[in-house]
Write an enzyme that holds these catalytic residues in place. Structure first.
Site, mmCIF file in Angstrom:
data_model
loop_
_atom_site.group_PDB
_atom_site.id
_atom_site.type_symbol
_atom_site.label_atom_id
_atom_site.label_comp_id
_atom_site.label_asym_id
_atom_site.label_seq_id
_atom_site.Cartn_x
_atom_site.Cartn_y
_atom_site.Cartn_z
ATOM 1 N N TRP A 17 0.880 -1.177 0.000
ATOM 2 C CA TRP A 17 0.000 0.000 0.000
ATOM 3 C C TRP A 17 0.912 1.221 0.000
ATOM 4 O O TRP A 17 1.860 1.276 0.804
ATOM 5 C CB TRP A 17 -0.867 -0.041 1.254
ATOM 6 C CG TRP A 17 -1.840 1.081 1.392
ATOM 7 C CD1 TRP A 17 -2.725 1.514 0.457
ATOM 8 C CD2 TRP A 17 -2.047 1.899 2.553
ATOM 9 N NE1 TRP A 17 -3.469 2.550 0.961
ATOM 10 C CE2 TRP A 17 -3.071 2.804 2.239
ATOM 11 C CE3 TRP A 17 -1.470 1.951 3.826
ATOM 12 C CZ2 TRP A 17 -3.528 3.743 3.146
ATOM 13 C CZ3 TRP A 17 -1.924 2.888 4.736
ATOM 14 C CH2 TRP A 17 -2.947 3.775 4.393
ATOM 15 N N ASP A 38 -0.721 -5.000 9.653
ATOM 16 C CA ASP A 38 -1.702 -4.042 9.153
ATOM 17 C C ASP A 38 -2.919 -4.855 8.741
ATOM 18 O O ASP A 38 -2.865 -5.646 7.800
ATOM 19 C CB ASP A 38 -1.120 -3.279 7.955
ATOM 20 C CG ASP A 38 -2.105 -2.257 7.403
ATOM 21 O OD1 ASP A 38 -3.208 -2.128 7.963
ATOM 22 O OD2 ASP A 38 -1.773 -1.588 6.401
ATOM 23 N N LYS A 87 -13.290 -0.662 5.775
ATOM 24 C CA LYS A 87 -13.817 -1.549 4.715
ATOM 25 C C LYS A 87 -14.851 -2.517 5.270
ATOM 26 O O LYS A 87 -15.926 -2.664 4.710
ATOM 27 C CB LYS A 87 -12.690 -2.356 4.070
ATOM 28 C CG LYS A 87 -11.372 -1.648 3.963
ATOM 29 C CD LYS A 87 -11.257 -0.787 2.735
ATOM 30 C CE LYS A 87 -10.065 0.131 2.900
ATOM 31 N NZ LYS A 87 -9.625 0.791 1.719
HETATM 32 C C1 LIG Z 1 -3.264 -2.046 3.448
HETATM 33 C C2 LIG Z 1 -3.996 -0.876 3.972
HETATM 34 N N1 LIG Z 1 -3.700 -0.414 5.179
HETATM 35 C C3 LIG Z 1 -4.341 0.626 5.722
HETATM 36 C C4 LIG Z 1 -5.346 1.270 5.032
HETATM 37 C C5 LIG Z 1 -5.968 2.471 5.676
HETATM 38 O O1 LIG Z 1 -7.252 2.354 6.026
HETATM 39 P P1 LIG Z 1 -8.073 3.579 6.627
HETATM 40 O O2 LIG Z 1 -8.874 4.147 5.515
HETATM 41 O O3 LIG Z 1 -8.890 2.979 7.690
HETATM 42 O O4 LIG Z 1 -7.107 4.566 7.153
HETATM 43 C C6 LIG Z 1 -5.699 0.839 3.764
HETATM 44 C C7 LIG Z 1 -6.732 1.530 3.009
HETATM 45 O O5 LIG Z 1 -6.861 1.466 1.821
HETATM 46 C C8 LIG Z 1 -5.007 -0.277 3.221
HETATM 47 O O6 LIG Z 1 -5.295 -0.742 2.004
#
Ligand SMILES: Cc1ncc(COP(=O)(O)O)c(C=O)c1O
Length: 413
Positions: A141, A223, A259
């Site tokens: 990410w 994560d 999500k």
């Molecule tokens: C791998 C990963 N970590 C963290 C996040 C962050 O999520 P949030 O929107 O809750 O900050 C995302 C969001 O796309 C993600 O894909």
């Protein structure tokens, strides 16, 4: 005071790719346009989905006259933190039973990563750890790197993860990179539904990873942004985190409820801290309080209330699990439908990875030229890496997307 602006020397930063893609999609007037870039769930009508259980709980909260808008504690809503950690670590977690788990309510998964990173830079294994290597999967990410750089880490490294030739996990490369990492390095691990590759280690492979990490004193920072999305089952998707805990690791787990609750803009996240004993965790939390106080002081309540109310009521909990499964099943259906179409068209290459990958995303293997063709000529928006969001597919646009991929792949090898 000079006549010029005090901001004259500020350079313009490039836009964030995924947001830019969505903006380009919005402006596109072509009726065939499809957005496969956005990182959010869509229904078969291509619409955002407010989970039915969330609607119900929102109503319940609105009718609850005992609630008010007083500040929450710095570390957040206690019942949210405890239950979020319970979801990650499991009902029968030895660490929870032994009272050596703490939670920090954060602003989304990003906030949990950022607060965790800030803590590690200040206090991990001694203090001022700017030189401790932080390993991030290649690819990952895109925000991981920046989050850790912004927390002050100076030595961000990539560990091998994706084998482009076999379109799968490069386990050998990953293990080699762990073997050669300096002891006590920090490793960011995707708990499930790896973003962007959609490829997770198998249970056996996770065991191998844990064994090397334990022997080499590497710190796991999980994560967990997609619990429930990978398999449709919360427990299965938390397997890796729980296995590491059962192996005695101290670890962090950044959880996002964006999500799996569809609460993207409510910014609901939790940082679960697993330590060796209660005293360790309490000291860590006391420092977390110091960090949070200067960043957002205390977190917002609405999203945390929705999640906590759902997780603490058996009926609502069951309903939520059902809603999560609805989303996961739709993703699985789109995977098999897309693969079937590409195979029926005889699109060059192999397409089994579309159904083998899991979670919201698929790493299609489309190269930059093919991606450009998809966007410019076909009005199908996807990330430059070839990542597509499976939820952007619907029964109405599947044929168009499949034939466009076929054309792109046939035209540009
Ligand atoms: C791998 C990963 N970590 C963290 C996040 C962050 O999520 P949030 O929107 O809750 O900050 C995302 C969001 O796309 C993600 O894909």
């Amino acid at each position: 005071m000079a006549a010029g602006s005090v901001f004259a020397s500020v350079p313009r930063a490039p836009p964030v790719a995924v947001f830019q893609l969505t903006a380009d999609f919005r402006e596109d007037r072509d009726p065939r346009k499809v957005n496969l870039g956005v990182g959010a769930y869509r229904t078969d009508e291509g619409q955002p989905w407010v989970l039915p259980v969330v609607k119900k709980v929102e109503q319940k909260i609105a009718n609850d006259t005992s609630l008010n808008h007083e500040y929450l504690p710095i570390l957040g809503l206690p019942e949210f933190r405890a239950n979020a950690s319970r979801i990650a670590l499991g009902e029968d977690s030895c660490a929870i039973k032994e009272n050596r788990v703490g939670g920090v309510q954060c602003l989304g998964g990003t906030g949990a990563l950022r607060i965790g990173a800030e803590f590690l830079r200040r206090w991990y294994n001694g203090n001022n750890n700017t030189t401790t290597p932080v390993y991030i999967s290649s690819p990952s990410w895109e925000n991981h790197n920046s989050v850790f750089v912004n927390a002050g880490f100076k030595d961000i490294r990539a560990y091998r993860y994706w084998d482009a030739a076999k379109r799968g996990l490069d386990l050998e490369g990953l293990l080699e990179d762990m073997e050669s990492a300096p002891e006590f390095s920090i490793f960011i691990l995707h708990a499930c539904a790896h973003n962007p590759t959609g490829t997770d280690p198998t249970l056996e492979q996770w065991k191998q990873i844990a064994a090397v990490m334990k022997r080499r004193f590497l710190f796991p920072f999980f994560d967990s942004a997609y619990q429930g999305f990978a398999s449709g089952c919360l427990d299965r998707d938390a397997w890796a985190v729980r296995y590491f805990v059962s192996e005695g690791f101290e670890l962090f787990c950044a959880q996002s409820f964006s999500k799996n609750f569809g609460l993207y803009n409510e910014r609901v996240g939790n940082l679960s801290v697993v330590g060796k004993d209660t005293d360790n965790v309490q000291r860590v939390l006391s420092q977390m309080e110091k960090i949070v106080r200067t960043i957002w002081s205390n977190p917002p309540s609405q999203g945390a209330r929705i999640v906590a109310t759902t997780l603490t009521c058996p009926q609502l909990f069951a309903e939520w699990k059902d809603n999560v499964k609805t989303m996961a099943d739709r993703v699985l259906l789109m995977r098999s439908e897309l693969r079937a179409r590409l195979q029926a068209l005889g699109t060059p290459g192999t397409w089994n990875h579309i159904t083998e990958q899991i979670g919201m995303f698929s790493f299609t293997g489309l190269n930059p030229k093919q991606v450009e063709y998809m966007i410019k000529e076909k009005h199908i928006y996807l990330m430059a890496s070839g990542r597509i969001n499976m939820c952007g597919l619907t029964t109405k646009n599947l044929d168009y997307v499949a034939s466009s991929i076929h054309e792109a792949v046939t035209k540009f090898q």
